[in-house]
Scaffold this active site. Structure first.
Site, mmCIF file in Angstrom:
data_model
loop_
_atom_site.group_PDB
_atom_site.id
_atom_site.type_symbol
_atom_site.label_atom_id
_atom_site.label_comp_id
_atom_site.label_asym_id
_atom_site.label_seq_id
_atom_site.Cartn_x
_atom_site.Cartn_y
_atom_site.Cartn_z
ATOM 1 N N ASP A 182 -8.286 -5.206 -6.632
ATOM 2 C CA ASP A 182 -7.878 -4.001 -5.917
ATOM 3 C C ASP A 182 -8.137 -2.771 -6.788
ATOM 4 O O ASP A 182 -7.477 -2.566 -7.801
ATOM 5 C CB ASP A 182 -6.392 -4.106 -5.569
ATOM 6 C CG ASP A 182 -5.880 -2.941 -4.732
ATOM 7 O OD1 ASP A 182 -6.651 -2.012 -4.459
ATOM 8 O OD2 ASP A 182 -4.689 -2.977 -4.362
ATOM 9 N N SER A 237 0.840 -1.186 0.000
ATOM 10 C CA SER A 237 0.000 0.000 0.000
ATOM 11 C C SER A 237 0.882 1.246 0.000
ATOM 12 O O SER A 237 1.819 1.338 -0.791
ATOM 13 C CB SER A 237 -0.967 -0.043 1.189
ATOM 14 O OG SER A 237 -1.949 0.938 1.092
ATOM 15 N N HIS A 284 -8.255 -4.298 -1.954
ATOM 16 C CA HIS A 284 -6.943 -3.857 -1.514
ATOM 17 C C HIS A 284 -6.459 -4.642 -0.298
ATOM 18 O O HIS A 284 -5.245 -4.788 -0.077
ATOM 19 C CB HIS A 284 -6.996 -2.358 -1.184
ATOM 20 C CG HIS A 284 -5.663 -1.763 -0.869
ATOM 21 N ND1 HIS A 284 -4.583 -1.856 -1.730
ATOM 22 C CD2 HIS A 284 -5.210 -1.063 0.207
ATOM 23 C CE1 HIS A 284 -3.540 -1.236 -1.207
ATOM 24 N NE2 HIS A 284 -3.894 -0.762 -0.023
#
Length: 403
Positions: free
Chosen positions: A318, A147, A351
């Site tokens: 994602d 991330s 995600h």
């Protein structure tokens, strides 16, 4: 061997030009340093230095209830702490032991609040470099992050390219797209419009819990995919035994309290107990600000000095950091003549996949550390040729964004 510590790096000047007289950095290390086996792990938005499980934790994890990547980092895991010396440091601006808005200013004796300097991903990288210097670590075997932690990794490649042998960028991109920027904007406005925010100087009084709760609910929606939300919740009612603590409006009692609402309320309630509202503002702004090409002609130009190996890992479900963004980053790396592989994982978890599917995220990272890109056949999608050892990474449905 594991350690949990805080180190004072002394006066620190942020890239904004502002300084603080003392920057304390909370960090944890795992394994034994042998000179060439150091791996730096960069945490995501609300993560801490507590990346792997420690036998002596005694429940004290600086507010984060569990090791956020304990199924990937540890003895015998993908990032094997029996073989590598793993370092994870909490980023400046956060609230898990490293100096941030909730920390006491040595000059005033009061919490900094929003007087704390603006923080960038570059400041995270520079503080990590200073920490590693103090630990006697020079060149890294690898730097890995997911991330916004993946953005932290990319910043290492442009800022200290000679210090990294291999890099793993997981569920990340060279920059956020406008949709994510917009959602982060709304999340921050939820905090700053809370009457208790008080311009960021709420310490010692009522905290802006409602605003932070709404901000985190927006975040949770961003981290899940349509498929995963449909599977988890559908349109189902939460049931007669599950009720709202307070009705949001008079008509609400007539309508069902849905499972998805209950989930968001539960996660928000847990989050406000462990995270600081100002830190959420600072950390999201650092993420939003990051642009790999800033100060360079292009992403390729920013990566041109890196002569190591780069693995990009993306997940099909994602939409926060898409596979298309990862492929664009891979193309930039190829243009810069960087040895790069882009591994796409079929997943509908959104995600959150890099956290809740360690059996898919772990093996490519293990191979990267052990043999580099040459040691693994990187395909367009992970599936049929997934190595048998991946089966040992049992999925545990935990989330950095939950607890």
């Amino acid at each position: 061997m594991t350690t949990k510590n805080t180190i004072d790096l002394g006066e620190f000047q942020f890239l904004s030009g502002e300084s603080i007289p003392s920057l304390e950095v909370a960090y944890e290390t795992y394994g034994e340093f042998t000179g060439d086996n150091a791996v730096l792990v960069c945490h995501a938005l609300t993560g801490s230095s507590h990346v792997a499980r420690r036998p002596d934790s005694g429940g004290d994890t600086a507010g984060q209830a569990r090791a956020w990547w304990g199924d990937v980092v540890g003895p015998g895991k993908a990032i094997d702490t029996s073989e590598y010396y793993v370092v994870c440091a909490n980023a400046p601006g956060s609230c898990y032991g490293t100096t941030g808005p909730s920390s006491e200013s040595p000059e005033t004796g009061e919490p900094y609040g929003t007087d704390f300097p603006p923080v960038t991903v570059g400041d995270w990288t520079r503080s990590q470099r200073k920490l590693l210097d103090e630990l006697g670590v020079g060149r890294l075997r690898a730097v890995v992050g997911g991330s916004v932690g993946g953005m932290n990794v990319l910043d290492w490649l442009r800022r200290y390219p000679d210090d990294v042998e291999r890099a793993g960028v997981v569920a990340s991109a060279a920059r956020l797209d406008p949709q994510c920027l917009a959602l982060d904007t709304v999340a921050r406005r939820a905090i700053t419009s809370d009457p208790n925010w008080n311009g960021g100087h709420y310490y010692g009084g009522p905290e802006p819990e409602d605003g932070l709760a709404r901000a985190r609910q927006i975040g949770h929606i961003m981290y899940l995919s349509k498929a995963s939300m449909s599977r988890k919740f559908g349109r189902r009612s939460a049931g007669r035994e599950t009720v709202r603590e307070e009705q949001p409006d008079p008509a609400a009692a007539f309508f069902p309290y849905r499972e998805v609402e209950s989930y968001l309320d539960y996660q928000a309630e847990k989050f406000v107990d462990r995270f600081d509202a100002n830190s959420y503002l600072y950390m999201t702004r650092a993420m939003d600000d990051f642009d790999l090409s800033a100060g360079y002609e292009s992403d390729a130009d920013a990566l041109a000095a890196f002569e190591g190996e780069l693995l990009l890992l993306s997940f099909t479900g994602d939409w926060h950091f898409t596979t298309e963004q990862a492929e664009a980053l891979a193309e930039a790396a190829r243009e810069a003549s960087v040895d790069v592989a882009h591994h796409v994982v079929e997943s509908d978890h959104g995600h959150d996949a890099f956290l809740v599917e360690p059996e898919k995220a772990g093996p490519p990272l293990s191979d990267l550390l052990e043999t580099g890109l040459a040691g693994r056949a990187i395909t367009d999608t992970a599936g049929e040729d997934e190595p048998a050892e991946s089966e040992s990474f049992a999925p545990v449905h935990t989330s950095l964004f939950s607890e």
